[in-house]
Motif scaffolding. Structure first.
Motif: not given
Ligand code: GLY
Length: 251
Positions: A142-164
């Motif tokens: 968040a210190k390197f961007t003006t965009k909101p940085v939002i946590p998303v819980k990963v339930i299954r799979g290696l990474h967030l982008k494994t699933s989206v």
């Protein structure tokens, strides 16, 4: 005109020792992995990207998954403090190349971050809280961007982008059973429960895992072009299309 660059790294002889959650899918066929990697590079080149290909790093079996080493925002690239011990040495050789094109900063070691957990969209950045990435990474990014940085819980799979994956025009391709989707409700969804959830959009063209024809049809109906790429040997090691490159848009 400045071109978009893709940094990639070929698989080496140790790639069949890459971390995998699905050992029954082993062994990885390295010769086939190398051919698939060459086809991936060809697809990127045909789209018009400049590809910078690093030599294999045999002491790091997971090294072809370069995405996990680096997060790129508009004007800065960030070196990821990877949690997995066997992956910690992958960064420096690739960062040396990236630094020739963009300023690089390091995140503090208290942050654990794999690039595969960072989903960058026009308005917001989503960060998977996974076995590899912690909340400290959210605060640090968040210190390197003006965009909101939002946590998303990963339930299954290696990474967030494994699933989206975000493909543009406010559309995501996702497996909603594998991640906490509350913060993703403002997007239009293309749902899947397979490898299509990790796809790579470059402008109007979406690279999608070979065989994901139904999802490819749905993506085309939204006005995109698609191209199927066979990365089955990389999927055996929990990798996807985004994992195999770091994309740097020259602005
Ligand atoms: N095999 C990819 C990873 O575990 O990081």
């Amino acid at each position: 005109m400045a071109k978009t660059i893709a940094f990639v790294r070929s698989p080496g002889p140790s790639f069949n020792e890459a971390i995998s959650s699905n050992l029954k899918n082993q062994p990885i066929d390295i010769k086939r992995a190398c051919l698939q990697h060459e086809s991936y590079i060809s697809a990127l080149k045909e789209i018009g990207l400049d590809v910078i290909s690093l030599p294999s790093a045999d002491e790091y079996p997971d090294a072809p998954f370069v995405e996990d080493t680096t997060v790129v925002f508009d004007h800065i690239a960030l070196a990821c403090p990877n949690k997995e011990k066997s992956r910690r040495g992958e960064g420096p050789s690739i960062h040396k190349e990236i630094k020739k094109h963009i300023t690089m900063k390091a995140l503090p070691p208290s942050a654990n971050l794999d690039g595969g957990d960072v989903l960058n969209t026009e308005e917001k950045i989503f960060v998977g809280i996974s076995s590899r990435t912690n909340l400290e990474a959210v605060n640090s990014l968040a210190k390197f961007t003006t965009k909101p940085v939002i946590p998303v819980k990963v339930i299954r799979g290696l990474h967030l982008k494994t699933s989206v994956s975000y493909i543009g025009n406010n559309i995501i391709v996702l497996d909603p059973s594998s991640i906490e989707t509350t913060s993703l409700r403002t997007f239009k969804w293309i749902e899947t429960n397979g490898h299509a959830a990790n796809c790579l959009a470059i402008g109007n063209i979406v690279l999608i895992s070979k065989g994901c024809t139904e999802e490819a049809d749905k993506i085309r109906l939204k006005g995109f072009k698609t191209r199927e790429v066979d990365i089955s040997e990389f999927e055996k090691a929990d990798g996807g299309l985004t994992c195999l490159s770091i994309i740097l848009k020259k602005i």
